[in-house]
Design an enzyme around this catalytic site. Structure first.
Site, PDB file in Angstrom:
ATOM      1  N   ILE A 136      14.772  51.449   0.253  1.00 32.04           N
ATOM      2  CA  ILE A 136      14.851  50.147  -0.088  1.00 32.04           C
ATOM      3  C   ILE A 136      15.658  49.187   0.745  1.00 32.04           C
ATOM      4  CG2 ILE A 136      14.893  48.812  -2.244  1.00 32.04           C
ATOM      5  CD1 ILE A 136      12.886  51.027  -2.259  1.00 32.04           C
TER       6      ILE A 136
ATOM      7  N   HIS B 181      10.290  44.256  -3.592  1.00 33.03           N
ATOM      8  CA  HIS B 181      10.943  45.388  -4.423  1.00 33.03           C
ATOM      9  C   HIS B 181      11.247  44.755  -5.787  1.00 33.03           C
ATOM     10  CE1 HIS B 181      13.475  48.766  -5.679  1.00 33.03           C
ATOM     11  NE2 HIS B 181      14.830  47.627  -5.632  1.00 33.03           N
TER      12      HIS B 181
ATOM     13  N   TRP C 156      20.884  34.879  -9.999  1.00 33.87           N
ATOM     14  CA  TRP C 156      22.402  35.196  -9.549  1.00 33.87           C
ATOM     15  C   TRP C 156      23.155  34.534  -9.202  1.00 33.87           C
ATOM     16  CZ3 TRP C 156      20.761  40.878  -7.567  1.00 33.87           C
ATOM     17  CH2 TRP C 156      19.917  41.555  -8.637  1.00 33.87           C
TER      18      TRP C 156
ATOM     19  N   TRP D 207      41.926  42.814 -16.163  1.00 34.09           N
ATOM     20  CA  TRP D 207      41.213  43.750 -17.145  1.00 34.09           C
ATOM     21  C   TRP D 207      40.832  44.832 -16.392  1.00 34.09           C
ATOM     22  CZ3 TRP D 207      42.049  46.145 -20.779  1.00 34.09           C
ATOM     23  CH2 TRP D 207      40.737  47.356 -21.412  1.00 34.09           C
ATOM     24  N   LYS D 208      39.922  44.551 -15.197  1.00 36.09           N
ATOM     25  CA  LYS D 208      39.293  45.297 -14.308  1.00 36.09           C
ATOM     26  C   LYS D 208      40.354  46.426 -13.985  1.00 36.09           C
ATOM     27  CE  LYS D 208      36.929  45.414  -9.890  1.00 36.09           C
ATOM     28  NZ  LYS D 208      35.836  46.085 -10.472  1.00 36.09           N
TER      29      LYS D 208
ATOM     30  N   CYS E 172      15.805  52.444  -5.555  1.00 34.91           N
ATOM     31  CA  CYS E 172      16.430  51.336  -5.257  1.00 34.91           C
ATOM     32  C   CYS E 172      17.200  51.518  -3.886  1.00 34.91           C
ATOM     33  CB  CYS E 172      17.216  50.610  -6.468  1.00 34.91           C
ATOM     34  SG  CYS E 172      18.065  48.946  -6.227  1.00 34.91           S
TER      35      CYS E 172
ATOM     36  N   SER F  14      19.604  49.172   1.673  1.00 31.70           N
ATOM     37  CA  SER F  14      20.912  49.549   1.719  1.00 31.70           C
ATOM     38  C   SER F  14      21.174  50.950   2.064  1.00 31.70           C
ATOM     39  CB  SER F  14      21.799  48.972   0.820  1.00 31.70           C
ATOM     40  OG  SER F  14      21.396  49.518  -0.454  1.00 31.70           O
TER      41      SER F  14
ATOM     42  N   HIS G 257      20.566  55.946  -9.353  1.00 35.97           N
ATOM     43  CA  HIS G 257      21.593  55.437 -10.196  1.00 35.97           C
ATOM     44  C   HIS G 257      22.626  56.743 -10.446  1.00 35.97           C
ATOM     45  CE1 HIS G 257      18.699  52.349 -10.982  1.00 35.97           C
ATOM     46  NE2 HIS G 257      19.799  51.911 -10.582  1.00 35.97           N
TER      47      HIS G 257
ATOM     48  N   CYS H  29      13.375  46.266  -9.771  1.00 35.58           N
ATOM     49  CA  CYS H  29      13.957  47.176 -10.275  1.00 35.58           C
ATOM     50  C   CYS H  29      14.613  46.743 -11.633  1.00 35.58           C
ATOM     51  CB  CYS H  29      14.717  47.989  -9.443  1.00 35.58           C
ATOM     52  SG  CYS H  29      16.141  46.811  -8.540  1.00 35.58           S
TER      53      CYS H  29
HETATM   54  N1  GLN Z   1      17.434  45.754  -0.508  1.00 35.24           N
HETATM   55  C1  GLN Z   1      18.349  45.849  -1.469  1.00 35.24           C
HETATM   56  C2  GLN Z   1      19.146  47.034  -1.145  1.00 35.24           C
HETATM   57  O1  GLN Z   1      18.537  48.024  -0.810  1.00 35.24           O
HETATM   58  C3  GLN Z   1      17.587  45.832  -2.924  1.00 35.24           C
HETATM   59  C4  GLN Z   1      18.678  45.753  -4.239  1.00 35.24           C
HETATM   60  C5  GLN Z   1      18.233  45.861  -5.429  1.00 35.24           C
HETATM   61  O2  GLN Z   1      17.072  45.871  -5.464  1.00 35.24           O
HETATM   62  N2  GLN Z   1      19.044  45.374  -6.195  1.00 35.24           N
HETATM   63  O3  GLN Z   1      20.412  47.338  -1.574  1.00 35.24           O
HETATM   64 ZN    ZN Z   2      16.286  47.773  -6.625  1.00 30.40          ZN
END
Ligand code: GLN
Ligand code: ZN
Length: 745
Positions: free
Chosen positions: A423, A633, A553, A22-23, A718, A425, A686, A635
């Site tokens: 944050i 962190h 998760w 599907w993806k 993020c 990455s 985002h 989110c």
């Molecule tokens: N440290 C992670 C990143 O920066 C945090 C990701 C998240 O909060 N979902 O990707």
């Molecule tokens: Zn985040």
């Protein structure tokens, strides 16, 4: 004419196909390499596969309309005509309007995406206003029903129920529109009856959360009205993810023919059912097989619970506790799992067999059921970890008081007011993904891989220095996923080859399985962090994923309390923090983006959860010296309900998503007396949009109204892994310049 419900059913089945066909299909359609007919053909094939699988497994009540091009809430919005004007006026065809609602187009931002109850599935939030005009569009449900019927398979169309639909919608008091919406559902039900549909399933999971008396009255009233329709299918109201409490008697007080109860996550459903007295003329659909976790069912215990239900209702059917959407498709696709582990597992396909077996056992009373899986094998136990857990004291979760810590940290770090950071990455380029894949496949050796990743770390460090950031990160190029990365390095975790689960739209995740005691074989992040630190004088943050998020998760063992598993993970992270510190890392960030997500749906259960969640985080982070700065962190959500827990984490600095909510979270934090460092996100990562300089300045000035400069951090919402380098460079330049301007440099 009434037909019986049947003995066994599932509330839904994975729609992604055995190999994520599907993806690939939807993504090809989006990319323009597959046309609408091609897409529909693949969808038709996938649906037929599911129905045949269920029929061949001898499941006797088979759902339809559980397939989706993107999301079942979006499907329901379309089925009731709730297409916001900004999409309707684009003049696109049906399918493209649908995808525009899901993904957005330039002229019309997408519907908001949010977590489906306490799961890791995300739904699109319908927008309902007083002027939304509902209209019945049963075409999709009718189409799937007809397709199955042509294969000789009778199905039960599934829709989200009207009350849950409105309770999960956003807008100006959506629930006030219940009466109107019920009219539209009435038209849909009539159309289904005209097509010969005998049973329809309406999902009302919103009632396993706390609901006001008015909302419960709304439910009763809605199903009384639908029940009184002269010409309709029989109605099965499905609920899942917990207990109905006061909504159960309300639902029993309507003419609906069947009610589904989650007997896995629900603890009081059985008791409430018994209290209601014997049910005449109603079927209870007993959710005895866990639809959300991947462990084999203890069938003997389940049949005992089922027998209790048999004593309470005229008709009883067995089902999964919720849709099987939340588990991988088929265990038989896993060939490299430890046999001890696979013997304990059941994925969607195996759960169907369990349901069928239980249905038979309840009817015949004679079927012999397999014994439950034995307790975990000795090889999965780590007595040293258990010993450490047993010896823990409250002081192991306690650091020195914040003011003295803060003073020592500032002495060591000498950061300016409004320090800038990110944050964790940095962009995950195709090239990086390729290198990781080649390493996994064995075509890139360890040395080549390390060299490639180090080169990336060096570039990321140099870029941050050039941009003038104060606290740097290594960029996480070596991480595929923030949980999987740790799962692969910890004992007690297993990874699957093909255990994909839909997360949102075409995106799937492959959660690791925590099956045994968790312990750290060796340090997991120290080499990357110290390499990054060796390249610069500025502090580089160590980067870990917190225990709550690791559990949220993953598929987690159920033979011990979640709190114990969380503490085991926390001990591994605690050791990692110490190792980072010893290696000269001065700041360690422990991410907990899932803290809010796994908050129990009922208020009465929330305190116990937050206690262990906060306790595990503190266990992970309290082993370091006073002058090591701990960041966290968060989110993905609104934080109102967990705001005191955020404070209780006792992190020195909390970075938190805030740009969309215009910094509101700062007032919430100030209101509860939060006194430590905070970095409200000033860039919505985002979106590909680059935040203009003046916007960041404004956001920071607004933040300064709630937080003094010496505690305010400047960072994005993020991580940056989904963004491109041009976006990252431009945006971070604005962030750094805005911080300088606000500092008055
Ligand atoms: N440290 C992670 C990143 O920066 C945090 C990701 C998240 O909060 N979902 O990707
Ligand atoms: Zn985040």
């Amino acid at each position: 004419m009434t037909t019986s419900f049947g003995q066994s059913t599932v509330l839904g089945y994975p729609r992604i196909g055995a190999h994520r066909e599907w993806k690939r299909a939807v993504e090809a359609y989006w990319a323009g390499t597959l046309d609408a007919t091609g897409l529909e053909d693949i969808a038709t094939g996938l649906r037929a596969d599911v129905w045949r699988t269920l029929r061949d497994a001898r499941l006797d009540a088979i759902p339809s309309n559980t397939f989706s091009y993107y999301d079942h809430m979006l499907d329901t919005a379309v089925a009731v005509g709730a297409v916001p004007h900004r999409f309707a006026r684009l003049g696109l065809g049906q399918l493209d309007t649908y995808f525009a609602m899901a993904r957005g187009v330039d002229a019309a931002p997408a519907l908001e995406l949010t977590k489906w109850f306490d799961t890791n599935y995300h739904y699109l939030v319908p927008e309902i206003d007083p002027d939304t005009v509902f209209a019945a569009h049963p075409e999709k449900a009718l189409g799937e029903y007809a397709q199955a019927r042509d294969l000789g398979i009778t199905t039960r169309p599934v829709l989200v129920g009207p009350a849950t639909f409105l309770l999960l919608a956003k807008g100006d008091n959506p629930f006030a529109r219940l009466d109107d919406l019920v009219d539209t559902y009435a038209r849909i039900l009539t159309a289904l009856a005209d097509a010969g549909v005998a049973w329809v399933q309406l999902d009302e999971p919103a009632y396993v959360a706390d609901r006001s008396p008015a909302e419960i009255d709304g439910l009763r009233h809605a199903y009384r009205r639908l029940g009184e329709l002269p010409h309709r299918p029989q109605i099965f109201v499905a609920t899942y993810f917990g207990d109905l409490d006061d909504a159960l008697p309300a639902l029993l007080d309507t003419p609906v023919e069947a009610i589904g109860l989650d007997l896995v996550a629900g603890r009081s459903n059985l008791r409430r059912l018994a209290a209601a007295g014997p049910l005449r003329g109603k079927t209870v659909v007993a959710g005895l097989v866990d639809g959300r976790n991947i462990w084999r069912t203890d069938l003997r215990a389940a049949v005992t619970a089922g027998a209790t239900v048999v004593g309470l209702a005229d008709q009883v059917a067995v089902s999964t506790s919720c849709s099987l959407l939340h588990v991988p498709v088929d265990l038989s696709a896993e060939t490299s799992l430890d046999p001890e582990l696979s013997a304990r597992l059941a994925f969607a396909r195996q759960k169907v067999d369990e349901v069928v077996l239980l249905g038979r056992a309840l009817r015949d009373g004679t079927t012999t059921l397999p014994a439950p899986p034995p307790p975990i094998p000795a090889a999965w136990r780590h007595d040293d970890v258990r010993g450490r857990l047993a010896a823990l004291r409250p002081t192991d979760r306690q650091r020195a008081d914040y003011p003295s810590r803060a003073a020592r940290q500032q002495e060591r770090l000498a950061l300016p007011d409004l320090p800038t950071t990110t944050i964790g990455s940095f962009p995950q380029t195709t090239e990086l993904r390729r290198a990781r894949a080649a390493h996994r496949a064995g075509t890139l050796d360890d040395a080549g891989y390390t060299a490639r990743m180090r080169a990336e770390v060096e570039q990321v460090i140099r870029l941050q220095e050039r941009l003038g950031l104060d606290v740097l990160v290594h960029g996480e190029p070596e991480r595929n996923d923030m949980v999987q990365y740790f799962g692969e390095q910890l004992d007690g975790f297993a990874a699957t080859d093909n255990g994909w689960v839909q997360s949102y739209g075409s995106r799937c995740v492959r959660p690791p399985i925590i099956h045994g005691d968790v312990s750290r074989r060796a340090s997991m992040t120290v080499a990357w962090s110290t390499y990054a630190q060796s390249l610069t004088d500025r502090p580089v943050k160590g980067m870990l994923t917190g225990p709550v998020t690791i559990l949220a998760w993953s598929f987690v063992r159920t033979d011990q309390p979640l709190a114990d598993t969380a503490d085991q993970v926390a001990l591994a992270l605690r050791d990692e923090c110490r190792d980072l510190e010893t290696a000269g890392i001065r700041i360690i960030q422990v991410d907990e983006p899932a803290l809010r997500e796994t908050l129990p749906l009922r208020r009465v259960d929330q305190k116990a959860y937050l206690d262990w969640a906060v306790g595990a985080f503190r266990l992970a982070t309290s082993g370091v010296a006073d002058d090591t700065q701990i960041h966290t962190h968060l989110c993905y959500s609104e934080f109102g309900e967990v705001i005191t827990a955020i404070d209780a984490l006792d992190a020195d600095v909390t970075s938190i998503e805030a740009s969309r909510s215009k910094m509101e979270v700062l007032d919430d934090l100030a209101a509860i007396g939060y006194r430590r460092g905070v970095g409200p996100g000033v860039w919505d990562i985002h979106s590909p949009r680059i935040p203009p300089h003046h916007e960041v300045v404004d956001a920071l000035r607004r933040a300064l109204a709630a937080v003094p400069a010496r505690r305010l951090w400047v960072n994005p919402d993020c991580g940056l892994k989904t963004r491109t380098y041009p976006e990252v460079e431009a945006s971070l330049r604005h962030l750094v310049a805005a911080a300088a301007e606000v500092r008055g440099n």
